[in-house]
Write a protein that holds these residues in place. Structure first.
Motif, PDB file in Angstrom:
ATOM      1  N   LEU A  94       0.816  -1.210   0.000  1.00  0.00           N
ATOM      2  CA  LEU A  94       0.000   0.000   0.000  1.00  0.00           C
ATOM      3  C   LEU A  94       0.849   1.258   0.000  1.00  0.00           C
ATOM      4  O   LEU A  94       0.685   2.138  -0.855  1.00  0.00           O
ATOM      5  CB  LEU A  94      -0.935   0.005   1.217  1.00  0.00           C
ATOM      6  CG  LEU A  94      -1.789   1.267   1.374  1.00  0.00           C
ATOM      7  CD1 LEU A  94      -2.703   1.445   0.163  1.00  0.00           C
ATOM      8  CD2 LEU A  94      -2.600   1.221   2.652  1.00  0.00           C
ATOM      9  N   LEU A  99      -0.788   3.261  -3.047  1.00  0.00           N
ATOM     10  CA  LEU A  99      -1.169   4.614  -2.661  1.00  0.00           C
ATOM     11  C   LEU A  99      -0.738   5.636  -3.709  1.00  0.00           C
ATOM     12  O   LEU A  99      -1.464   6.593  -3.993  1.00  0.00           O
ATOM     13  CB  LEU A  99      -0.554   4.949  -1.292  1.00  0.00           C
ATOM     14  CG  LEU A  99      -1.078   6.212  -0.612  1.00  0.00           C
ATOM     15  CD1 LEU A  99      -2.582   6.143  -0.415  1.00  0.00           C
ATOM     16  CD2 LEU A  99      -0.377   6.432   0.716  1.00  0.00           C
ATOM     17  N   ASP A 168      -8.290   9.068   5.252  1.00  0.00           N
ATOM     18  CA  ASP A 168      -7.741   8.252   4.170  1.00  0.00           C
ATOM     19  C   ASP A 168      -8.253   8.736   2.818  1.00  0.00           C
ATOM     20  O   ASP A 168      -9.469   8.770   2.586  1.00  0.00           O
ATOM     21  CB  ASP A 168      -8.132   6.785   4.374  1.00  0.00           C
ATOM     22  CG  ASP A 168      -7.445   5.874   3.382  1.00  0.00           C
ATOM     23  OD1 ASP A 168      -8.001   5.687   2.286  1.00  0.00           O
ATOM     24  OD2 ASP A 168      -6.362   5.375   3.690  1.00  0.00           O
ATOM     25  N   ASP A 197      -1.459  12.778   4.759  1.00  0.00           N
ATOM     26  CA  ASP A 197      -0.638  11.575   4.960  1.00  0.00           C
ATOM     27  C   ASP A 197       0.813  11.933   5.269  1.00  0.00           C
ATOM     28  O   ASP A 197       1.466  11.278   6.085  1.00  0.00           O
ATOM     29  CB  ASP A 197      -0.672  10.675   3.715  1.00  0.00           C
ATOM     30  CG  ASP A 197      -2.041  10.061   3.501  1.00  0.00           C
ATOM     31  OD1 ASP A 197      -2.775   9.936   4.485  1.00  0.00           O
ATOM     32  OD2 ASP A 197      -2.366   9.742   2.357  1.00  0.00           O
ATOM     33  N   PRO A 280       3.900   9.324  -2.017  1.00  0.00           N
ATOM     34  CA  PRO A 280       2.494   9.730  -2.125  1.00  0.00           C
ATOM     35  C   PRO A 280       2.324  11.225  -2.357  1.00  0.00           C
ATOM     36  O   PRO A 280       1.533  11.647  -3.214  1.00  0.00           O
ATOM     37  CB  PRO A 280       1.913   9.289  -0.771  1.00  0.00           C
ATOM     38  CG  PRO A 280       2.749   8.137  -0.356  1.00  0.00           C
ATOM     39  CD  PRO A 280       4.131   8.494  -0.813  1.00  0.00           C
ATOM     40  N   VAL A 388      -4.460   3.387   4.848  1.00  0.00           N
ATOM     41  CA  VAL A 388      -3.225   4.029   5.298  1.00  0.00           C
ATOM     42  C   VAL A 388      -2.987   3.742   6.780  1.00  0.00           C
ATOM     43  O   VAL A 388      -1.865   3.430   7.198  1.00  0.00           O
ATOM     44  CB  VAL A 388      -3.275   5.546   5.039  1.00  0.00           C
ATOM     45  CG1 VAL A 388      -2.068   6.241   5.647  1.00  0.00           C
ATOM     46  CG2 VAL A 388      -3.339   5.822   3.542  1.00  0.00           C
TER      47      VAL A 388
END
Length: 435
Positions: A94, A99, A168, A197, A280, A388
């Motif tokens: 992820l 992501l 998220d 994030d 990300p 996340v």
């Protein structure tokens, strides 16, 4: 800290994973693509929930069915699926790859002018809001765990606050697709979830370093870490995004232009991790550049149509796969009624912390512009937690505290997606917009 011993969990630090190269990796990929496709079909054909939530629900039901078959004397299928799940490093999959794809696809459809108009509430929620939520949730978790007889250190409770505090982006984007939110609300919720994030990962990394080394980093070291991860990621994303935009502008061939964006995400993510900057965040910035400058200045109508179709397909497929994995994760985690009760109390505490961070930002915004009535309510309820948080929990060091926090995180994420995700549309519709 937790009573029931953990089932075999593949993400434990130092666990030896079975090699999945060659045909074994192909078998693993084929199994999960086929299973996710089947779950997507079942939801579309028989259940009719929003796609990502419906896939997770069907995966949960599938997990419960496997456990039921195991209880009545047919454990083979559950063991087989557990074996496949045990070969997946959820945190790496992820955080390092999925992501980046999902954030790029989401950022492609965000209007940069709208984002700039609401930069203050977005910036406050994505930075100061995460810090406040980390502290509030951490202290509340410390008190709640003690009520249930679990002795979890304050540092690990703050780690839980850091990993559960960011909304998220994947869950939020999926939920808002079916909610007819106004532009200010939608821009603020999506913008915050795309950027918070980075702050959460930095806070989590600092706290995790203290837990592992027993040393508190200096203010300068913390600032350097944040600058490298978040600001470095934004600058790197801007650079590769602009280079790709210029390449797209120089040609008129939609197949090549789509391939350029695919190479941007794959190659850019790999380069970001080599440079130790946030992939990300880099992909969010790159997606904003391609989705705004690229769409308006470098693409013809055919390229826009194929670009949107390609990334919508990637987005839908990876969303379905992610939420199927979250549903199937039930097979690998220890649960008890105490876990469920504690997670329920913590879910309320997390909503309270969300309200405490949202309300001041909106009050401040009202000094400069008109804010739709009910904004605080929608932003509070729209702060979904998702994959996340699960991925960060999986990166905790092995031990009883990790087992407890992972189980609690999973239940909180599950309840957030199911309860808030399925009702956010109703909350939005209940809000009366000001003229």
């Amino acid at each position: 800290a937790s009573g029931k011993p953990s089932k075999h969990c593949p993400m434990d630090s130092g666990a030896e994973l079975e090699a999945t190269t060659g045909p074994r990796m192909l078998e693993l990929v084929a199994a999960f693509i086929c299973l996710t496709t089947l779950l997507t079909y079942l939801n579309y054909r028989f259940i009719g929930l929003p796609p990502t939530i419906g896939v997770m629900v069907t995966a949960l039901l599938f997990s419960l069915l496997l456990q039921g078959l195991s209880v009545i004397g047919y454990p083979g299928l559950e063991e087989r699926v557990q074996g496949l799940m045990s070969q997946i490093d959820f945190n790496d999959l992820l955080m390092h790859w999925m992501l980046s794809f999902l954030l790029f696809a989401g950022a492609l459809h965000v209007n940069l002018a709208d984002l700039r108009s609401y930069r203050w509430p977005i910036g406050l929620l994505a930075t100061v809001g995460v810090l406040i939520a980390t502290v509030v949730i951490g202290y509340l978790a410390h008190w709640i765990f003690a009520l249930f007889g679990w002795h979890v250190s304050l540092l690990y409770c703050l780690l839980f606050g850091a990993l559960i505090s960011p909304t998220d982006p994947i869950a939020v984007l999926g939920a808002l697709r079916t909610a007819n939110a106004s532009k200010p609300l939608k821009t603020t919720i999506v913008g915050e979830s795309l950027f918070n994030d980075g702050t959460a990962v930095v806070v989590f990394t600092v706290l995790l370093g203290i837990a592992q080394l027993g040393e508190t980093p200096s203010v300068s070291e913390t600032a350097l870490l944040f600058a490298r991860e978040a600001i470095g990621g934004a600058l790197f994303g801007g650079l590769v995004g602009y280079i790709t935009y210029r390449m797209i502008k120089s040609i008129e061939q939609y197949q090549v232009e789509v391939m350029l964006t695919l190479a941007l995400v794959i190659g850019g993510s790999a380069m970001a991790y080599e440079l130790h900057v946030s992939a990300p965040i880099a992909m969010v910035v790159a997606g904003l550049i391609i989705g705004n400058m690229g769409r308006n200045l470098a693409m013809n109508e055919m390229t826009r149509r194929y670009m949107d179709g390609f990334w919508e397909l990637i987005d839908d497929m990876l969303n379905a796969l992610l939420f199927a994995l979250i549903g199937l994760e039930l097979l690998l985690l220890p649960f008890s009624w105490m876990h469920l009760a504690a997670a329920g109390v913590l879910a309320v505490a997390i909503l309270l912390s969300r309200l405490l961070t949202v309300a001041p930002a909106i009050v401040m915004l009202r000094r400069w512009r008109t804010v739709p009535r009910g904004t605080v309510r929608v932003l509070t309820w729209g702060g979904l937690r998702g994959g996340v948080s699960v991925a960060l929990a999986l990166s905790l060091p092995s031990g009883t505290e990790r087992d407890l926090l992972l189980s609690i995180t999973y239940i909180v994420v599950l309840s957030s997606i199911l309860l808030q995700g399925l009702t956010i549309g109703r909350v939005v519709r209940g809000v009366t917009e000001q003229p």
